[in-house]
Design a protein around this motif. Structure first.
Motif, PDB file in Angstrom:
ATOM      1  N   PRO A  94       0.778  -1.263   0.035  1.00 35.96           N
ATOM      2  CA  PRO A  94      -0.146  -0.292   0.003  1.00 35.96           C
ATOM      3  C   PRO A  94       0.967   1.243   0.000  1.00 35.96           C
ATOM      4  N   CYS A  95       0.562   2.165  -0.725  1.00 38.35           N
ATOM      5  CA  CYS A  95       1.071   3.602  -0.993  1.00 38.35           C
ATOM      6  C   CYS A  95       0.251   4.699  -0.365  1.00 38.35           C
ATOM      7  N   TYR A  96       0.929   5.689   0.639  1.00 38.95           N
ATOM      8  CA  TYR A  96       0.015   6.780   0.945  1.00 38.95           C
ATOM      9  C   TYR A  96       0.720   8.094   0.562  1.00 38.95           C
ATOM     10  N   ILE A  97      -0.066   8.922   0.111  1.00 44.77           N
ATOM     11  CA  ILE A  97       0.475  10.155  -0.092  1.00 44.77           C
ATOM     12  C   ILE A  97      -0.488  11.344   0.468  1.00 44.77           C
ATOM     13  N   PRO A  98      -0.298  11.341   1.898  1.00 43.89           N
ATOM     14  CA  PRO A  98      -0.991  12.326   2.367  1.00 43.89           C
ATOM     15  C   PRO A  98      -0.728  13.815   2.059  1.00 43.89           C
ATOM     16  N   GLN A  99      -1.951  14.427   2.330  1.00 46.14           N
ATOM     17  CA  GLN A  99      -1.717  15.828   1.743  1.00 46.14           C
ATOM     18  C   GLN A  99      -1.675  17.127   2.712  1.00 46.14           C
ATOM     19  N   SER A 100      -2.057  16.773   4.189  1.00 44.47           N
ATOM     20  CA  SER A 100      -1.917  17.617   4.954  1.00 44.47           C
ATOM     21  C   SER A 100      -1.076  17.078   6.297  1.00 44.47           C
ATOM     22  N   ASN A 101      -0.881  17.985   7.091  1.00 43.42           N
ATOM     23  CA  ASN A 101      -0.345  17.585   8.542  1.00 43.42           C
ATOM     24  C   ASN A 101      -1.318  16.471   9.350  1.00 43.42           C
ATOM     25  N   GLU A 102      -2.302  16.627   9.118  1.00 48.46           N
ATOM     26  CA  GLU A 102      -3.417  15.826   9.722  1.00 48.46           C
ATOM     27  C   GLU A 102      -3.594  14.441   9.010  1.00 48.46           C
ATOM     28  N   GLU A 103      -3.480  14.498   7.790  1.00 46.47           N
ATOM     29  CA  GLU A 103      -3.456  13.088   6.993  1.00 46.47           C
ATOM     30  C   GLU A 103      -2.437  12.500   7.226  1.00 46.47           C
ATOM     31  N   VAL A 104      -1.390  13.046   7.398  1.00 49.85           N
ATOM     32  CA  VAL A 104       0.117  12.380   7.729  1.00 49.85           C
ATOM     33  C   VAL A 104      -0.095  11.783   9.235  1.00 49.85           C
ATOM     34  N   ARG A 105      -0.586  12.483  10.054  1.00 51.18           N
ATOM     35  CA  ARG A 105      -0.770  11.904  11.327  1.00 51.18           C
ATOM     36  C   ARG A 105      -1.822  10.465  11.342  1.00 51.18           C
ATOM     37  N   GLN A 106      -2.831  10.807  10.485  1.00 55.39           N
ATOM     38  CA  GLN A 106      -3.628   9.646  10.579  1.00 55.39           C
ATOM     39  C   GLN A 106      -2.981   8.481   9.893  1.00 55.39           C
ATOM     40  N   VAL A 107      -2.311   8.600   8.671  1.00 52.48           N
ATOM     41  CA  VAL A 107      -1.803   7.626   8.168  1.00 52.48           C
ATOM     42  C   VAL A 107      -0.632   7.048   9.054  1.00 52.48           C
ATOM     43  N   ASP A 159      -2.639   4.738  11.480  1.00 48.23           N
ATOM     44  CA  ASP A 159      -3.265   3.581  10.895  1.00 48.23           C
ATOM     45  C   ASP A 159      -1.952   2.479  10.246  1.00 48.23           C
ATOM     46  N   THR A 160      -0.905   3.099   9.902  1.00 54.20           N
ATOM     47  CA  THR A 160      -0.106   2.049   9.576  1.00 54.20           C
ATOM     48  C   THR A 160       0.474   1.384  10.872  1.00 54.20           C
ATOM     49  N   TYR A 161       0.512   2.080  11.390  1.00 54.09           N
ATOM     50  CA  TYR A 161       1.374   1.539  13.029  1.00 54.09           C
ATOM     51  C   TYR A 161       0.391   0.451  13.636  1.00 54.09           C
ATOM     52  N   LYS A 162      -0.877   0.411  13.305  1.00 47.98           N
ATOM     53  CA  LYS A 162      -1.671  -0.636  13.817  1.00 47.98           C
ATOM     54  C   LYS A 162      -1.720  -1.961  13.048  1.00 47.98           C
ATOM     55  N   SER A 163      -1.328  -1.795  11.747  1.00 50.36           N
ATOM     56  CA  SER A 163      -0.996  -2.681  10.624  1.00 50.36           C
ATOM     57  C   SER A 163       0.201  -3.465  10.887  1.00 50.36           C
ATOM     58  N   GLU A 164       0.334  -4.786  10.491  1.00 46.30           N
ATOM     59  CA  GLU A 164       1.234  -5.564  10.663  1.00 46.30           C
ATOM     60  C   GLU A 164       1.737  -5.584   9.227  1.00 46.30           C
ATOM     61  N   LYS A 165       1.405  -5.031   7.919  1.00 43.80           N
ATOM     62  CA  LYS A 165       1.968  -5.305   6.901  1.00 43.80           C
ATOM     63  C   LYS A 165       2.869  -4.007   6.459  1.00 43.80           C
ATOM     64  N   SER A 166       3.736  -4.100   5.374  1.00 46.30           N
ATOM     65  CA  SER A 166       4.352  -2.885   5.177  1.00 46.30           C
ATOM     66  C   SER A 166       3.626  -1.864   4.346  1.00 46.30           C
ATOM     67  N   ALA A 167       4.398  -0.653   4.109  1.00 45.86           N
ATOM     68  CA  ALA A 167       3.591   0.210   3.549  1.00 45.86           C
ATOM     69  C   ALA A 167       4.719   1.232   3.093  1.00 45.86           C
ATOM     70  N   TYR A 168       4.255   2.269   2.138  1.00 42.75           N
ATOM     71  CA  TYR A 168       5.149   3.369   1.794  1.00 42.75           C
ATOM     72  C   TYR A 168       4.295   4.558   1.997  1.00 42.75           C
ATOM     73  N   ILE A 169       4.982   5.379   2.601  1.00 35.88           N
ATOM     74  CA  ILE A 169       4.371   7.002   2.807  1.00 35.88           C
ATOM     75  C   ILE A 169       5.007   8.000   2.106  1.00 35.88           C
ATOM     76  N   ARG A 170       4.519   8.691   1.157  1.00 38.06           N
ATOM     77  CA  ARG A 170       5.230   9.924   0.624  1.00 38.06           C
ATOM     78  C   ARG A 170       4.900  10.991   1.246  1.00 38.06           C
ATOM     79  N   LEU A 171       5.886  11.685   1.865  1.00 36.00           N
ATOM     80  CA  LEU A 171       5.677  13.093   2.657  1.00 36.00           C
ATOM     81  C   LEU A 171       6.210  14.089   1.566  1.00 36.00           C
TER      82      LEU A 171
END
Length: 97
Positions: free
Chosen positions: A69-82, A85-97
Motif C-alpha cells: 500500500p502507498c499513501y500520499i497524505p496532503q496535510s499534517n492531519e492526513e500524515v498523522r492519521q496515516v 493507521d499504519t502503526y496498527k497494521s502488521e503489513k509493510s507500507a510506503y508513505i510519501r511526505l
C-alpha cells in the motif's frame, strides 16, 4: 522479523530506488512490518541531479504500489492519521511526505 515496528525515513530516491531489490526481497517477500517514508527533493536538491530527485512525478509510486500500500497524505492531519493507521497494521507500507 523479530516483532519490531520499523519506520525508515529518507529522501525518496534513497528509501525506494536505490534499495529496490531489498524492498522486494527483504520486506515484501518476508512480509516484514516495515514502513518506508520518503520525502520529495525540493528546489534545494535540484542541482544534485537524478540521484536526489524523481525523474517524473509518480516514479516510485508506479512500482511500489504493486508491492505494498502507498499513501500520499496532503496535510499534517492526513500524515498523522496515516502514521497511526499504519502503526496498527502488521503489513509493510510506503508513505510519501
Amino acid at each position: 522479523l523479530k516483532g519490531k515496528k520499523v519506520y525508515f525515513y529518507s529522501m525518496i530516491n534513497f528509501v525506494t530506488t536505490r534499495i529496490h531489490e531489498q524492498i522486494r526481497n527483504a520486506i515484501v517477500k518476508h512480509e516484514a512490518n516495515v514502513k518506508l517514508l520518503g520525502v520529495k527533493g525540493s528546489d534545494h536538491y535540484r542541482m544534485l541531479g537524478f540521484s536526489h530527485n524523481l525523474l517524473w512525478e509518480n516514479e516510485e509510486i508506479e512500482w511500489l504500489s504493486k508491492l505494498m500500500p502507498c499513501y500520499i497524505p496532503q496535510s499534517n492531519e492526513e500524515v498523522r492519521q496515516v502514521i497511526l493507521d499504519t502503526y496498527k497494521s502488521e503489513k509493510s507500507a510506503y508513505i510519501r511526505l
